[in-house]
Design a protein around this motif. Structure first.
Motif, short mmCIF file in Angstrom:
data_model
loop_
_atom_site.label_atom_id
_atom_site.label_comp_id
_atom_site.label_asym_id
_atom_site.label_seq_id
_atom_site.Cartn_x
_atom_site.Cartn_y
_atom_site.Cartn_z
N MET A 68 -2.55 -3.59 -1.38
CA MET A 68 -2.33 -2.77 -2.45
C MET A 68 -3.39 -2.26 -3.41
N VAL A 70 -3.60 -0.47 -6.18
CA VAL A 70 -3.30 -0.95 -7.53
C VAL A 70 -2.76 -2.14 -7.89
N ASP A 72 -0.73 -3.59 -9.92
CA ASP A 72 0.22 -3.06 -10.77
C ASP A 72 1.49 -3.44 -10.01
N ASP A 75 3.58 -0.34 -9.22
CA ASP A 75 3.28 0.45 -8.41
C ASP A 75 3.96 0.36 -7.11
N SER A 77 4.12 1.90 -2.84
CA SER A 77 3.43 2.42 -1.67
C SER A 77 4.60 2.63 -0.59
N VAL A 94 5.52 -3.19 -2.52
CA VAL A 94 5.21 -3.38 -4.05
C VAL A 94 4.52 -4.99 -3.96
N ASN A 199 1.65 12.92 -6.28
CA ASN A 199 2.57 11.97 -6.45
C ASN A 199 3.62 12.16 -5.10
N ARG A 223 -0.29 4.34 -1.11
CA ARG A 223 -0.93 3.48 -2.03
C ARG A 223 -1.52 2.10 -1.30
N ALA A 238 -5.16 6.47 -4.00
CA ALA A 238 -5.07 6.71 -5.51
C ALA A 238 -6.64 7.34 -5.95
#
Length: 417
Positions: A68, A70, A72, A75, A77, A94, A199, A223, A238
């Motif tokens: 991933m 990010v 987070d 977040d 993908s 995730v 997005n 992502r 990103a």
């Protein structure tokens, strides 16, 4: 659940749509775990229709530790890719629980949905419709414990091949400008990396504006870090600078910045991208949805240029015929050059738009979308000449309001400075 091995997996009968209209969709979870068969990233749960060949391919495509971009937990993908010659996988990745191994970080947790080609067609070959159907009946967030078994899911496809509501969503000149540029680069790039302020809705609109038969050609992730092992065509990075540098070294990869879209003059733009521009400009989402939805299912990627040109001409002709047939001779057009938007006012709007005035851009866009070109073509040409003379003496930083304004004005006035 028994360990994952070839003799424990079987090939299920082809997925069929039953009489109630639902489609059987297989599912699997790929993540990091310690199981009786191995430690590390693996399929930890799967439904009965996942074959041994499916499992091997899912393990190849599956994102492992630190995949991933990010770090987070919120977040997500979204991913889509073929699975062999006759199946497709739509997945959602995730961050899950902390790594069991203690090496730091969190598990990368991917929930996969597998469909054969016939079942995918029931969703009009749109991966976002599969994800929406899954989210409607299943909480896809990782639980406190990993599952050990999964059932086949029953999903209900719905809607027309092209959603007019999604077309209405892109109603601003800046959105349209980005979508036209993106479509051109997606059509002409072997592999397209994208970055900036994008997005998932943008990608959904792009798929929605593709003919149904072409949609499976555009595998994507939104992502995940770039990996040559995962052969996606469209890859979201990103705003990770290091990922962009890594991608720049890869042969055949193009990079698209949503914050400063590369300019695409009409003369060299892919015809399907130009058709998208015309469709958005005419503001007839229901008609656009009908026309794209009627493109034959036998259409191939190499046919898109001819199909785009045909639809563009058909849309322009339909607009002219509709207005000629329905507008009474005494009625006034939506934009009256003599009273509401005269020559001098239009030239001033061009100047204001070039300075980044969004209201002026929208007014100019509405002027030529509101009525046939034959009534305002002379004014468009005058404004185009004025725009070119003004732009030649200006330098704009990439991504600035001025640079974006130049691109949008080029689309509206059909000229490149």
């Amino acid at each position: 659940m028994t360990p994952l091995a070839s003799n424990n997996l079987h090939v299920a009968p082809s997925q069929q749509v039953n009489q109630s209209g639902t489609v059987a969709v297989e599912q699997a979870i790929f993540t990091s775990a310690r199981t009786s068969s191995k430690d590390g990233y693996q399929l930890v749960a799967w439904s009965p229709g996942i074959s041994s060949d499916d499992a091997r391919q899912l393990a190849v495509w599956g994102p492992a530790h630190d995949s991933m971009i990010v770090e987070d937990p919120m977040d997500v993908s979204l991913n889509f890719h073929p699975l062999g010659d006759h199946k497709f996988c739509v997945s959602r990745t995730v961050l899950g629980a902390p790594e069991y191994s203690g090496r730091g970080g969190r598990q990368v947790y991917t929930h996969c949905f597998v469909l054969d080609a016939a079942s995918f067609k029931k969703f009009h070959n749109d991966p976002f419709r599969v994800l929406s159907a899954a989210l409607a009946i299943h909480d896809l967030r990782p639980g406190a414990t990993l599952p050990t078994d999964l059932p086949s899911m029953k999903m209900l496809p719905s809607g027309q091949p092209v959603d007019a509501g999604l077309i209405r969503f892109f109603d601003s000149p800046m959105q349209q400008q980005s979508l036209v540029a993106w479509t051109h680069h997606a059509m002409t790039s072997k592999k397209l990396m994208f970055t900036g302020g994008y997005n998932d809705r943008f990608l959904a609109v792009f798929f929605n504006l593709l003919p149904v038969s072409i949609r499976p050609c555009f595998s994507f992730s939104t992502r995940l870090r770039y990996s040559p092992r995962r052969d996606f065509k469209l890859i979201g990075l990103a705003n990770d600078i290091e990922e962009q540098k890594k991608v720049a070294r890869q042969e055949g990869c193009s990079l698209f910045h949503f914050d400063s879209p590369a300019r695409t003059p009409e003369a060299s733009r892919h015809p399907w991208a130009t058709w998208v521009q015309v469709a958005l400009c005419h503001r007839e989402p229901d008609e656009t949805a009908r026309m794209i939805g009627e493109v034959p299912l036998t259409t191939r990627p190499e046919d898109l240029s001819a199909v785009g040109n045909r639809l563009r001409v058909a849309m322009s002709g339909m607009k002219r015929n509709k207005e000629a047939a329905t507008a009474p001779a005494a009625s006034a057009p939506l934009v009256v050059p003599e009273e509401n938007t005269d020559r001098e006012e239009l030239l001033v709007l061009v100047e204001r738009a070039l300075e980044g005035d969004v209201t002026a851009l929208e007014r100019l866009n509405a002027t030529w979308c509101a009525q046939p070109d034959r009534q305002l073509e002379a004014l468009r040409q005058e404004c185009a000449h004025h725009f070119v003379s003004l732009a030649k003496g200006k330098q704009f930083a990439p991504g600035s309001k001025g640079a974006i304004a130049v691109e949008i004005l080029s689309l509206i006035l059909r000229v490149s400075p």
